[in-house]
Every structure is written in structure tokens, then in C-alpha cells.
Design an enzyme around this catalytic site. Structure first.
Site, mmCIF file in Angstrom:
data_model
loop_
_atom_site.group_PDB
_atom_site.id
_atom_site.type_symbol
_atom_site.label_atom_id
_atom_site.label_comp_id
_atom_site.label_asym_id
_atom_site.label_seq_id
_atom_site.Cartn_x
_atom_site.Cartn_y
_atom_site.Cartn_z
ATOM 1 N N MET A 25 34.850 38.458 36.590
ATOM 2 C CA MET A 25 35.845 39.533 36.536
ATOM 3 C C MET A 25 37.254 39.010 36.841
ATOM 4 S SD MET A 25 34.058 41.979 35.546
ATOM 5 C CE MET A 25 35.077 43.433 35.654
ATOM 6 N N ASP A 84 40.450 31.297 45.118
ATOM 7 C CA ASP A 84 38.991 31.290 45.276
ATOM 8 C C ASP A 84 38.658 30.348 46.420
ATOM 9 O OD1 ASP A 84 36.066 31.130 44.706
ATOM 10 O OD2 ASP A 84 36.633 32.224 42.899
ATOM 11 N N GLU A 137 30.190 41.275 45.943
ATOM 12 C CA GLU A 137 30.030 42.716 46.213
ATOM 13 C C GLU A 137 29.364 42.913 47.579
ATOM 14 O OE1 GLU A 137 31.437 44.964 44.628
ATOM 15 O OE2 GLU A 137 30.217 46.731 44.234
ATOM 16 N N LYS A 184 34.180 41.804 51.986
ATOM 17 C CA LYS A 184 35.376 42.344 51.324
ATOM 18 C C LYS A 184 36.371 42.854 52.376
ATOM 19 C CE LYS A 184 33.604 43.812 46.736
ATOM 20 N NZ LYS A 184 34.256 43.082 45.660
ATOM 21 N N SER A 198 32.396 47.652 42.105
ATOM 22 C CA SER A 198 31.796 48.578 41.143
ATOM 23 C C SER A 198 30.940 49.623 41.842
ATOM 24 C CB SER A 198 30.969 47.820 40.111
ATOM 25 O OG SER A 198 30.207 46.825 40.729
ATOM 26 N N HIS A 226 38.899 49.568 39.076
ATOM 27 C CA HIS A 226 37.606 49.144 38.548
ATOM 28 C C HIS A 226 37.673 48.806 37.062
ATOM 29 C CE1 HIS A 226 33.201 50.284 37.543
ATOM 30 N NE2 HIS A 226 33.303 49.008 37.779
ATOM 31 N N ASN A 238 33.277 45.032 32.316
ATOM 32 C CA ASN A 238 32.977 43.702 31.809
ATOM 33 C C ASN A 238 32.591 43.767 30.315
ATOM 34 O OD1 ASN A 238 32.275 41.003 31.753
ATOM 35 N ND2 ASN A 238 30.295 41.297 32.744
ATOM 36 N N GLU A 249 39.103 52.348 35.900
ATOM 37 C CA GLU A 249 39.051 53.512 36.795
ATOM 38 C C GLU A 249 39.921 53.185 38.008
ATOM 39 O OE1 GLU A 249 34.756 55.691 36.615
ATOM 40 O OE2 GLU A 249 34.743 53.668 37.397
ATOM 41 N N ASN A 290 30.018 54.967 36.033
ATOM 42 C CA ASN A 290 28.678 54.491 36.378
ATOM 43 C C ASN A 290 27.800 55.625 36.883
ATOM 44 O OD1 ASN A 290 29.258 51.938 35.575
ATOM 45 N ND2 ASN A 290 29.626 51.122 37.621
HETATM 46 N N1 NAD Z 1 30.332 41.454 36.614
HETATM 47 C C1 NAD Z 1 30.504 42.731 36.294
HETATM 48 O O1 NAD Z 1 29.973 43.233 35.291
HETATM 49 C C2 NAD Z 1 31.398 43.588 37.140
HETATM 50 C C3 NAD Z 1 31.971 44.745 36.580
HETATM 51 C C4 NAD Z 1 32.843 45.521 37.353
HETATM 52 C C5 NAD Z 1 33.097 45.142 38.655
HETATM 53 N N2 NAD Z 1 32.501 44.024 39.179
HETATM 54 C C6 NAD Z 1 32.816 43.679 40.569
HETATM 55 O O2 NAD Z 1 33.740 42.592 40.573
HETATM 56 C C7 NAD Z 1 33.519 41.766 41.719
HETATM 57 C C8 NAD Z 1 33.302 40.327 41.284
HETATM 58 O O3 NAD Z 1 32.206 40.272 40.409
HETATM 59 P P1 NAD Z 1 31.974 39.024 39.445
HETATM 60 O O4 NAD Z 1 30.914 39.431 38.506
HETATM 61 O O5 NAD Z 1 33.273 38.533 38.911
HETATM 62 O O6 NAD Z 1 31.395 37.945 40.475
HETATM 63 P P2 NAD Z 1 31.381 36.369 40.344
HETATM 64 O O7 NAD Z 1 30.257 35.903 41.208
HETATM 65 O O8 NAD Z 1 31.421 35.932 38.936
HETATM 66 O O9 NAD Z 1 32.765 35.922 41.019
HETATM 67 C C9 NAD Z 1 33.058 36.059 42.360
HETATM 68 C C10 NAD Z 1 34.023 34.972 42.749
HETATM 69 O O10 NAD Z 1 34.521 35.243 44.039
HETATM 70 C C11 NAD Z 1 34.625 34.024 44.735
HETATM 71 N N3 NAD Z 1 34.700 34.283 46.167
HETATM 72 C C12 NAD Z 1 33.706 34.593 47.020
HETATM 73 N N4 NAD Z 1 34.208 34.789 48.249
HETATM 74 C C13 NAD Z 1 35.552 34.611 48.169
HETATM 75 C C14 NAD Z 1 36.612 34.662 49.106
HETATM 76 N N5 NAD Z 1 36.389 34.921 50.376
HETATM 77 N N6 NAD Z 1 37.875 34.449 48.651
HETATM 78 C C15 NAD Z 1 38.100 34.173 47.362
HETATM 79 N N7 NAD Z 1 37.118 34.090 46.444
HETATM 80 C C16 NAD Z 1 35.864 34.298 46.856
HETATM 81 C C17 NAD Z 1 33.405 33.252 44.296
HETATM 82 O O11 NAD Z 1 33.553 31.860 44.546
HETATM 83 C C18 NAD Z 1 33.365 33.593 42.811
HETATM 84 O O12 NAD Z 1 34.135 32.677 42.059
HETATM 85 C C19 NAD Z 1 32.346 42.395 42.459
HETATM 86 O O13 NAD Z 1 32.851 43.262 43.435
HETATM 87 C C20 NAD Z 1 31.624 43.184 41.376
HETATM 88 O O14 NAD Z 1 30.902 44.271 41.880
HETATM 89 C C21 NAD Z 1 31.675 43.242 38.448
#
Ligand code: NAD
Length: 564
Positions: A177, A196, A255, A260, A282, A303, A306, A315, A353
Site C-alpha cells: 500500500m 520503513d 495492521e 500503529k 482497513s 483508506h 488495493n 474512504e 468493507n
Molecule cells: N494490502 C491491502 O489490500 C490493503 C488494503 C487497504 C489497506 N491496507 C492496510 O494498509 C496497511 C499496510 O498494508 P500492506 O498490505 O501495504 O502491508 P505490507 O506488509 O505490504 O507493508 C507494510 C510495510 O510496513 C513496514 N513497517 C512495519 N513496521 C514499520 C514501522 N514501525 N515503521 C515503518 N515501516 C514499518 C514493513 O517493513 C512493510 O514494508 C495495513 O494497515 C493494511 O491493513 C491494506
């Protein structure tokens, strides 16, 4: 257009809405003169003057085919082939749900090469009148106005509030994301600082954005200079260097509420006072998460869906303490990023959702009863018009994510959220996650393209060979009527969004709910609350409490009212 441009390229524009840039439009003979925006008025006056003086510009009158194949396809002999292919393409894209492109094709077929232009225009006018007054046309026009409305709004109705200016943003987490968010923002001219915890993760975020711009470069949608410029707008860091100057920070890390909250608190310490921090969560409560922020009025949900570069909806979740300025700032940033914002109240699953999940959960019950996976998906796409069926959608979202969110719903919304035993069995297999690991209800090749249903899934879930048999009507109704039921609760009882229009906009933009149906609630109105309640009651008796009609829907049926 076909007369000037030829049949093949004009059909691409008329039937599929393909656009041409100015240079190509000039080359094709659709445009007389190209002018620099700075001298547009002068050149237009000069052009008009020449016209008045009778010095008409040279204009292409008729398309001249180039080469043998082109000449053949434009000839009376080859034309039927072009029309056949064009019709097939329209049917493939629209599944026959949109009558206008088919009517346009009929008109062109009939009038192409008519020597009498008046007669041709009359045929065109008649065709236009036929499709302009259909329900489908009205739904599409309504959708257009909903989108126009968003352009004028600030996200805070009835209050005069200015968004903070945004030139640069931070993105926490460069994953799926975060990488997408960085790409979309930088693409629209915003400077992005990606943070990151490892260099590898940041490199992945960069690669994600770079590969998308590379594609545009290859297709000549970007010049080399524009490509370099966009790349230069994104920088990466492992610490908070550079965060003091940021206007907005979007959090997209794991998540997990505790992590967070702690990361948000830490981030706020490194940012200026009026920096707005937005979470891309999400499923977690924005109000609860705001407790990690020293000043929760500067905290809001944002929000994305993907894949971020493709999905048009964002959102914006207003927490209990979120300020009007924070909402307006994120609303305006969302529009600048080329996305459609819908402001919603905090609550499980927010809006999209929450409404989508009953459909996905129901698909598992239907599967349990012996349904064939691809058959149910086909009902939803080919008979109802959704872009994908529930099983394919679960693969896209991730089976683990679906089940996790389902559990959150059950905890927060209570017994009416029934979960099939199959979902629990599915959760036990960490190898089957959906498209992201190449194995879900469908199988995926190395390039991530789905190939076919993974037939082993039935046995793995303890199901016999599927016998099918559920009718299209029942498969669709069981999902869609539950969505309508949940929408009535979300809109009327929990006030998650303010208007039926916002709900429809969110469902169309966030889930691809068929635009020609006008959205979930317009569709509900077309069925009538009485019918919806009656069907839900029947299903509830036969299948369980999850179908029990909500109080607001029952009231609508009794009072014979509609959502709009
Ligand atoms: N993947 C989806 O379909 C989707 C859709 C909507 C929302 N989201 C939300 O987006 C967020 C991220 O999801 P994602 O799928 O991109 O996850 P992901 O695992 O692909 O990416 C998460 C990233 O965060 C990094 N990270 C972890 N702790 C950290 C910190 N303390 N500081 C900085 N970076 C840190 C990780 O190294 C990783 O690169 C979640 O909250 C998820 O619920 C995901």
C-alpha cells in the site's frame, strides 16, 4: 469521425471511449490547429478571422487508407469483419449491459458511406434518443453528477473550512500500500518521503513506483524528463529526517493497533504541529488509534484500496476528535491524487468493507451447499455485472485478510454476522492466501494471472465434488440483499455516511458495483423495500439470522419509502 479517421481508429474512440492527445488528434484530422495555452486566445481569434474572410483551413475530407490490409478493412468487403470484431470487443467489455455502444455501432454500420448526410444524421439522432432515455442512461448521468459534486465539496458539509496546503507528504511503510500511495502522490506532483524499517523494504517501495512509471514511459505516456522528475519526487529514510517539513503523513505499516499507536505517537513528535497524520488501516478503529496521537484532532483515516494506482476510491474516516481542517486537508489531497473521496464515520469495516463482507461470507455458505466456484463467480459477473465474483474477490483481498476482518465483524456486530464452518477450515491453511501467494480459490501463474479454479480446494475443505445447482437468482440475491440490508443499517441507523448518493458512489468506486445499476441503493430502490424485506424474511427462515431484515428496512417497506 469514421469518415475522417477511418472505421478502425474511430470505433476505438466511439465504443471504448479511448482518448487521443492533441498531437494525435491533429494528425488524425480531428483538430484544425494546435495552440500553446499561452497564445490560445490570439490563435483562436486569428483562426476565426480567416474563416470569416473565407480562407478556410485545409481539412481532411475523407480517410485515405494506408497499405493493403487497411484498404481491405475499410472496403465494403472487409468492413463486416471490423464490425464483427468491434461488437465482440464491446460484448467482452460490457457483457452486453450497456446498450449505447451497441446502438452506436448499429448507427455507424447503417450510415457509413451514406451519401445523404441529412439522412445519416437523422438515423444517428433516432439512435441517440432511444438510448438517452433508458434507466441505464439516467443512472450513469446521476453518477456523473455525484462525481461532479465531489469536485465542489470540501469534505465538511455546511462549514466553511480551508484545507491546509500540501506540498510534501510522508509515507510510513513502503509495502504494497505504501509503495502505491507514494507512486500516486508523486505522480501528481507531491513530494514524498517514504519511511520503513529496512533498506530492502524502501527499495521495494521505490521499485513499485518505478515499474509503474516505466510502463508509462514505454507507452509514451511520459517523457524521459517527466519520468526522471517523478522519480526525484520520492525519497526514502529509515529515521525521521525530513519529517519536520511534511504537511501530511500517511501511515501504512502492519495492521496492529498497539504498533500503529506507538508509531503514530513517535511520528507526531517529529512533525510540525499542524501536520495531519492519516492511517490507511482497513479494519481498526480510527478513534481508538487516535489515542496514540498527542493531538487527536490532527488524526484521520485515509483508506486506499488495493491496487492503489488503479482503485479510484479513498474512504476518509472521521474519528471522534478529528478536526474539520484535518478532514478538509485529506479530502483535498485525495482529489489532487486523482482519487474520489467519500467521508465516513468510524465503525467496523467503515463503509465499503462493511457492505462487501456479507457478500463474501455468504459465498462460503453457498460453497458449503455444493456450489461450483466458477459458476457462482460467473453469475455475479455475467448476470449481475460485477467486475468479479465473490471467490475471485476473496483471492484478490487475501483469504487471510477476509477471515481476519470477518472475525472482527463478528466481535463488533454480534450474532447477525454468521461465519460458515468453511471459513474456519480455510483459515487453518496458511498456504492458501489468494493471489498474493499464487494459491486461493483459483491458481495463478508466475505473472499473477489466474488460470483456473484450484479443484483441490473442495477436498481440502472437506467438501464432496461440487454438484452445482444453486440458481443464479438465489446466488445473487443471497449476497446482494444482505448488502442492501447492511447498507440500510450503516446509512440510517449508524449514520456511517450521510447520503444514499455517497453510499452508491463508494460502492461503485470501491467495489466496481455495476455503474449501470446506479449503485447498491438505487438498485435497492428499483427492487422496492417491500420486495427486499419479503425475500430476506424467506431466506432468514430457511437459512439463518444473518438474513433478518433490519429495522430501518422494515420501516421503509411499511411506509413504502425509498433510499432516494
Ligand atoms: N494490502 C491491502 O489490500 C490493503 C488494503 C487497504 C489497506 N491496507 C492496510 O494498509 C496497511 C499496510 O498494508 P500492506 O498490505 O501495504 O502491508 P505490507 O506488509 O505490504 O507493508 C507494510 C510495510 O510496513 C513496514 N513497517 C512495519 N513496521 C514499520 C514501522 N514501525 N515503521 C515503518 N515501516 C514499518 C514493513 O517493513 C512493510 O514494508 C495495513 O494497515 C493494511 O491493513 C491494506
Amino acid at each position: 469521425m469514421p469518415r475522417i479517421m477511418g472505421l478502425q481508429s474511430s470505433l476505438d474512440i466511439i465504443l471504448a471511449g479511448k482518448s487521443l492527445d492533441a498531437k494525435r488528434a491533429k494528425k488524425k484530422g480531428l483538430v484544425d490547429v494546435l495552440a500553446n495555452p499561452n497564445t490560445l486566445e490570439d490563435e483562436a481569434l486569428l483562426f476565426a478571422q480567416k474563416m470569416v474572410e473565407g480562407k478556410k483551413p485545409k481539412r481532411k475530407k475523407k480517410y485515405a487508407p494506408k497499405g493493403f490490409m487497411d484498404s481491405f478493412l475499410e472496403s465494403p468487403l472487409g468492413r463486416p469483419l471490423v464490425f464483427k470484431k468491434a461488437r465482440e470487443a464491446v460484448m467482452k467489455n460490457s457483457k452486453g449491459f450497456y446498450p449505447a455502444p451497441l446502438k452506436a455501432l448499429d448507427v455507424i454500420k447503417k450510415t457509413y458511406n451514406y451519401s445523404n448526410r441529412e439522412r445519416a444524421l437523422l438515423v444517428e439522432a433516432q439512435g441517440f434518443c432511444e438510448v438517452a432515455v433508458t434507466e441505464i442512461s439516467k443512472h450513469l448521468i446521476n453518477l456523473f453528477y455525484l462525481l461532479e459534486d465531489v469536485k465542489k465539496q470540501s469534505g465538511v458539509p455546511g462549514v466553511n473550512v480551508d484545507p491546509y496546503p500540501v506540498n510534501s507528504i510522508g509515507v510510513l511503510g513502503a509495502g504494497v500500500m505504501g509503495g502505491g500511495i507514494a507512486y500516486v502522490a508523486a505522480d501528481k506532483g507531491v513530494f514524498v518521503r517514504m519511511k520503513d524499517i529496512t533498506n530492502d523494504a524502501i527499495a521495494k517501495g521505490f521499485d513499485h513506483a518505478k515499474s509503474l512509471w516505466k510502463k508509462k514511459l514505454k507507452r509514451r505516456r511520459l517523457t524521459k524528463y517527466e519520468f526522471e522528475n517523478r522519480m526525484a519526487r520520492v525519497s526514502g529514510t529509515l529515521d525521521y529526517s525530513g519529517f519536520k517539513g511534511l504537511d501530511v503523513v500517511i501511515e501504512a505499516i502492519v495492521e496492529d493497533m498497539k504498533i500503529k499507536q506507538s508509531v503514530i505517537g513517535e511520528t507526531a513528535k517529529h512533525c510540525k504541529d499542524n501536520c495531519v497524520i492519516a492511517t490507511n488501516t482497513s479494519s481498526l478503529s480510527v478513534t481508538e488509534m487516535a489515542k496514540g496521537h498527542p493531538n487527536p484532532k490532527n488524526f484521520v483515516g485515509m483508506h486506499f484500496f488495493n491496487p492503489v494506482d488503479k482503485m479510484p476510491l479513498v474512504e476518509i474516516i472521521r474519528g471522534e476528535h478529528t478536526s474539520d481542517e484535518a478532514v478538509a486537508t485529506i479530502y483535498s489531497l485525495t482529489k489532487r491524487m486523482g482519487k474520489t473521496p467519500v467521508v465516513v464515520k468510524d465503525g467496523p469495516g467503515f463503509l465499503v468493507n462493511r457492505l462487501l463482507l456479507p457478500l463474501l461470507a455468504e459465498a462460503m455458505f453457498i460453497l458449503e451447499e455444493g456450489a461450483v466456484i466458477e459458476e457462482v463467480d460467473r453469475y455475479y459477473t455475467h448476470n449481475f455485472g460485477m467486475p468479479m465474483g465473490p471467490f475471485r474477490l476473496m483471492d484478490e483481498v487475501g483469504l487471510d485478510v477476509c477471515i481476519k476482518v470477518l472475525k472482527i465483524f463478528q466481535e463488533s456486530l454480534g450474532e447477525r454476522i454468521e461465519v460458515s464452518e468453511l471459513s474456519k477450515k480455510l483459515a487453518a491453511n496458511s498456504e492458501r492466501l489468494g493471489r498474493k501467494n499464487g494459491k486461493g480459490f483459483y491458481l495463478y501463474d508466475e505473472r499473477g494471472r489466474d488460470t483456473q479454479v484450484d479443484e483441490t480446494v473442495y477436498a481440502e475443505l472437506g467438501l464432496p465434488k461440487p454438484k452445482g445447482g444453486i440458481s443464479s437468482k438465489e446466488a445473487i440475491e443471497r449476497g446482494i440483499l444482505q448488502m442492501i440490508n447492511e447498507a440500510a443499517r450503516a446509512l440510517k441507523e449508524d449514520k456511517i455516511c450521510e447520503t444514499a448518493g455517497e453510499c452508491d458512489l463508494a460502492m461503485i468506486m470501491g467495489t466496481g458495483f455495476p455503474p449501470f445499476r446506479g449503485g447498491l441503493l438505487r438498485y435497492a430502490d428499483s427492487l422496492g423495500a417491500e420486495y427486499v424485506v419479503q425475500q430476506l424474511e424467506e431466506y432468514a427462515q430457511r437459512l439463518g439470522i444473518r438474513f433478518k431484515p433490519s429495522e430501518s428496512l422494515v420501516a421503509m417497506a411499511n411506509n413504502k419509502t425509498t433510499f432516494y
